[in-house]
Design an enzyme around this catalytic site. Sequence first.
Site: not given
Length: 339
Positions: A127, A152, A156
């Site tokens: 991302s 989160y 990644k």
Amino acid sequence: MPGKILVTGGTGFIGSHTCVVLLENDYDVLIVDNLSNSNVEVVDKIAQITGKTPHFTKLDLCDEKSLTDFFTDNPGIDGVIHFAAYKAVGESSEFPLKYYHNNLLGMINLLKTMDQAGCDKMVFSSSCTVYGQPDVLPVTEDAPLKKAFSPYGNTKKICEDILQDQVGSTALKGIALRYFNPIGAHESALIGELPLGIPNNLVPYLTQTAIGKRESLKVFGNDYNTHDGTGIRDYIHVMDLARAHLDAINRLISKKYKEEYEIFNLGTGTGYSVLDIILTFEKVNGVKVNYEFVDRRPGDIEKVWADPSKANSELGWKAESGLEDMLRSAWKWEKSLLK
Ligand code: UDP
């Protein structure tokens, strides 16, 4: 060239669209998904669109034994496209361990079992969140990574590092794809984004407001340093994104990669503000959206958009859909959920 591809999280939003593109390009597709944020009916929808049924196994990547058995039962997997992960930014700040446990253990178990099975190609779903608020726009793959705003985002970043390290020490080849903001749905409106509960992301919230499921869209901040004061992002059609996964797996299978671990930005290269999105949505779909300005959302950055030229030149991939197409398909999908 086509072969057998394992798609983890293949019943999710981006995963399901990618399965469609893979099947349409003659790959055999095996999906594993624990269905924690998706529905098994998606498998039938993929089959309806493509005329081919992917092989589905309900499986949690945190369950190493089941994953090992899966690779034993399904020999000859040529490559893996790894989507399966938790993705709610806000929830990740509330329950960080849930995110670190699931996203990191899933990645580790997958790489471990791939190694045991001799499967040496992975495309990883990353991302643009790893860039934070970049100092220079548009953002290239060389931009320095900033401290993640959320657990989160950090998962990644850490998963990219794990993949890169594994590539460095085994026969594995890896590609990390850094997505900007995926929106829209397959033109059939048979598959699309299905947020559980109240959506976090702009476009699902917008379509749910337009259809009357939500009273009013809250626009988070109108005092940013942008042309209309609202935040800017690079929105990309999920089908364009899906095609990029096909190009990435083709690159690994045909050994066209330049380095054994590569990173590509996937965006259109154009940024739109929240108000641009609302006004374009209203215009192309002929519906009014009730919205109001509220405070900035904690952790949001002001603006980001991609420099996708590396993906353009190296992968031979380019985003084709414009904003109007994306918002038309998002609305068609939302309306299809009424039926
Ligand atoms: N946004 C908004 N209202 C919402 C959801 C999002 O104004 O209900 C804004 C958000 O502040 C950002 C943009 O829309 O500027 C995209 O947010 P989203 O959560 O979809 O993606 P992000 O880029 O934050 O991952």
